[in-house]
Design a protein around this motif. Structure first.
Motif, PDB file in Angstrom:
ATOM      1  N   ARG A   4      51.981  55.890  61.284  1.00  0.00           N
ATOM      2  CA  ARG A   4      52.330  54.721  60.459  1.00  0.00           C
ATOM      3  C   ARG A   4      51.307  53.607  60.648  1.00  0.00           C
ATOM      4  O   ARG A   4      50.919  52.924  59.726  1.00  0.00           O
ATOM      5  CB  ARG A   4      53.718  54.180  60.844  1.00  0.00           C
ATOM      6  N   GLU A  25      63.474  58.186  59.503  1.00  0.00           N
ATOM      7  CA  GLU A  25      62.833  59.487  59.501  1.00  0.00           C
ATOM      8  C   GLU A  25      63.610  60.359  60.494  1.00  0.00           C
ATOM      9  O   GLU A  25      63.715  59.989  61.668  1.00  0.00           O
ATOM     10  CB  GLU A  25      61.398  59.268  60.010  1.00  0.00           C
ATOM     11  N   THR A  43      58.818  69.750  55.812  1.00  0.00           N
ATOM     12  CA  THR A  43      59.874  68.914  55.277  1.00  0.00           C
ATOM     13  C   THR A  43      60.932  69.826  54.667  1.00  0.00           C
ATOM     14  O   THR A  43      60.607  70.728  53.898  1.00  0.00           O
ATOM     15  CB  THR A  43      59.318  67.950  54.220  1.00  0.00           C
ATOM     16  N   ILE A  55      62.676  56.135  63.761  1.00  0.00           N
ATOM     17  CA  ILE A  55      62.448  57.587  63.828  1.00  0.00           C
ATOM     18  C   ILE A  55      63.558  58.144  64.722  1.00  0.00           C
ATOM     19  O   ILE A  55      63.741  57.670  65.845  1.00  0.00           O
ATOM     20  CB  ILE A  55      61.084  57.898  64.456  1.00  0.00           C
ATOM     21  N   ASP A  83      65.997  66.343  53.642  1.00  0.00           N
ATOM     22  CA  ASP A  83      65.550  65.007  54.078  1.00  0.00           C
ATOM     23  C   ASP A  83      65.022  65.023  55.505  1.00  0.00           C
ATOM     24  O   ASP A  83      64.874  63.968  56.122  1.00  0.00           O
ATOM     25  CB  ASP A  83      66.725  64.022  54.004  1.00  0.00           C
TER      26      ASP A  83
END
Lengths: 472, 472
Positions: free
Chosen positions: A105, A81, A231, A58, A234
């Protein structure tokens, strides 16, 4: 805990000025290839974590750096991410966001929070230490990576180890101490203190609990920012209103100095935070005169010095222990001893409104880059480099006409709706007020020289009508 | 002797490298505005001699500098005779040529031979001293202008005064001595020695007699060169074959150390030969930190230093007694103490074939100037500035096409015999192999951006078919 739930959390939002003129607000040091291996420290950090034992990283960064982050990740083949902070709110907020996303996650995710602007020489040792620390984090500790001091540095905070844990080199953390003076630093070293590298390993759940206990407003702001995040291409764009509620505070102050679960692992890798030009000098290989000479540089009767030039012939005679850095638009000459004052210099340049304080001459964009090569009273000339597939926004200008001469590749040019292809050694004219767009439809880079002519050639005379990179 | 037969003889052919990167072979220090008054030392020298008591000057220079000499003379409104040396043959040959030309004007002409790269602060004292020396020269002496030393300099030769002449401050010259070490220099000062400024005042006839006696081959070569000289535009071009016979020797060695007629006048003006960057520092006004800061420069914790930048933001932190000079294509950083080694540096740069050793980025031409602003594998971009009335040669290129975009003024462009006018914000394309010519027919400067595209963009891919400046 499974090893796949060890989540690298890379903090890449800083805007250091201590390595000016190379590092500037619009392209700070973590994204610059400082070390001669062609990689930025951000990329090197990604690669250190590119290993089966670690999950996808991340990356928490400022929204201004989103394109350079994406591009540099792609260049080293790392997928992760990318989380965009709408503003800088120090490390506690960034770590809170990272911990929230990691715990999505897996509830037992362990985070390895790493600064993107540190240099680590031995990747294997680094990974081994991270795994060791992750194991301890799995037992509920928040581990800091401590560095065994090589000299009584005054530029770092120190860590005082407490009682030993049942793992080699690992202890409870007795105390954080601020940057000391040289004498105090010497005593710290005698007492076995470690440098605080600012890198941490912790269970996401543990960190969230400690934030809830000691810095609830940070956690609350971070949670609101993540809940309402959007979002965008990307990127995960944190919600600005929520994030604004997260207090601006460092993780050291918000949690580490208060938590009962702090531990420290004495790391066995060589480390530098390359915080100033003298530390860059320290980590580089030297020639027989103890100089580091990079680029078109000639030094005579000079020792112990770092001389680096991007482009311009740079010469030094009869000096000891200096740093000379020449970029395309600015030169820094400093004694190594005074290198810490670069920050003061940049503040002064900013207060004087000097563009060079914050912007590079070469400006990176999602489609490639441009660089001013000449400027006159009523004209400006730029070199524009467009990646294959790159697409500039559909735009128009009120005060300037533009002449484009293609010097490499092929351009697809749309002027007032009419599309044409312009090849190497061809040119096209864009009258004032026309809507136009530039694309590189080819397989090689497109390079063109743009001559702007008009009463005003500032960057803000641009009306973006449409943009695939969502910048309208 | 009438005062109108006092002829200033200005030696402007040198090619000093000690002030690199400002001074380079193609545009040496005497033509550069070093002192902040916007005048070159050559121009300041002309103006010191612009007085009813002196005749039109004779300027002896290298043929490479003919256009800059003519332009700089015009700029300060001085008319004179410009004599071009086909090659450098040191000061004896140049003085021989000057003496021959002065004696053509009048058999009893007195010459004041001056270096074009010296700084003199007090013009009135200078002129008075010149008139005094000219009076003594009229009696058959060859007077040197001696400077009362301000410190035991090791960079100058010294003059030992002999018996007094019947004029204040004037003596027979007992002896020339070479540049001493510091201790010897101190003794010289105690003994009343003077610095040798390298400026002389003499009757043309006296000098020719002494040359005939002590350096006949110099005189013979100079005479042959003058006899066969050709007038070329506004220049007197010395005959190369004749001039090549003049021995390469300094006037000090050829005549002054041997003649029985040498005298010395202790000058009462402040003087510097600005022979190196530390002497430039010495002659400039300082700020309260004893710094000389010129151009876009910021200095912090810096004292006793000269920092000069042409264009680029240049910053210095924590240094004492350094010189930093940044031009558009090269940076020099040196301690003041090591400033004398700039010559060594430039020799090294030349041996490495670095263009910056000898050429400036901005290249002056009789019609104006051009400057490279970008360079790539298959392209080059230049900014070209043409004076009103300026006319480039009719030319063609084998390896490159050119795109010209006019950004100021109006261009008259001839392509394969067809004439057109190109105005601001218009462009024209010149295919590979076409014959073309550029003229500025207007009343204001013409500026254009030239984009060259081709497999080779070197300066030597040019066939000059016709040139008003006689360069074909």
């Amino acid at each position: 805990m499974t090893t796949s739930s060890i989540v690298p959390l890379i903090m890449a939002g800083g805007s250091g000025t201590r390595l000016w003129p190379l590092s500037r607000d619009t392209m700070p040091k973590q994204f610059i290839a400082l070390l001669g291996d062609g990689l930025s420290t951000f990329q090197a950090t990604l690669l250190r974590m590119k290993d089966d034992r670690f999950d996808r990283p991340i990356i928490v960064t400022n929204h201004e750096f989103r394109f350079v982050v994406a591009e540099q990740m792609q260049a080293v083949g790392v997928v992760g991410e990318i989380v965009l902070e709408p503003e800088r709110r120090d490390s506690a907020a960034a770590i809170a966001v990272g911990a929230l996303l990691a715990s999505r996650r897996s509830p037992d995710a362990v985070c390895i929070a790493l600064a993107a602007d540190h240099v680590v020489v031995d990747t294997d040792s680094f990974r081994t230490d991270c795994i060791t620390a992750a194991g301890l984090a799995g037992t509920g500790l928040i581990m800091t990576l401590g560095i065994v001091p090589t000299h009584p540095a005054t530029g770092y905070g120190y860590l005082e180890p407490g009682p030993s844990l049942d793992v080699p080199k690992a202890n409870r953390l007795a105390r954080f101490v601020e940057k000391p003076d040289a004498a105090t630093a010497g005593r710290y070293i005698e007492q076995g203190f470690l440098w605080n590298s600012g890198n941490f390993v912790f269970g996401a759940a543990t960190m969230l609990e400690e934030l809830a206990a000691y810095a609830p407003e940070v956690l609350e702001g971070a949670r609101a920012a993540v809940m309402a995040a959007k979002t965008d291409l990307d990127f995960l764009r944190l919600d600005a209103a929520g994030f604004a509620h997260a207090t601006k505070v460092s993780i050291d102050y918000a949690v580490m100095e208060k938590t009962k679960y702090a531990g420290v692992l004495a790391a066995s890798f060589d480390w530098s935070d390359i915080g100033s030009w003298d530390s860059i000098y320290d980590v580089k290989p030297k020639d027989p005169e103890a100089n580091v000479l990079e680029g078109p540089v000639v030094a005579i009767d000079t020792t112990g010095s770092l001389v680096r030039s991007e482009d311009m012939l740079t010469t030094v005679i009869g000096l000891q222990d200096v740093v000379v850095v020449a970029t395309r638009d600015a030169v820094l000459v400093t004694s190594k001893a005074a290198a810490g004052k670069v920050k003061t210099l940049v503040e002064r340049l900013k207060s004087e409104g000097r563009r060079e304080a914050t912007e590079h001459l070469r400006m990176y964009r999602p489609w490639g880059w441009y660089q001013r090569i000449d400027l006159g009273a009523r004209f400006q000339v730029k070199r524009i480099n467009v990646k294959p597939g790159g697409l500039l926004s559909l735009q128009k200008h009120f005060h300037r006409a533009e002449h484009w001469v293609v010097v490499r590749g092929t351009a697809e040019v749309t002027v007032d709706g009419k599309i044409s292809h312009v090849h190497e050694n061809e040119s096209v004219y864009l009258p004032i007020g026309c809507t136009h767009r530039l694309t590189n439809p080819g397989k090689i880079e497109l390079e063109l020289i743009e001559v702007q002519v008009g009463s005003y050639t500032g960057e803000d005379d641009i009306i973006r009508l449409e943009d695939v990179y969502a910048r309208t």
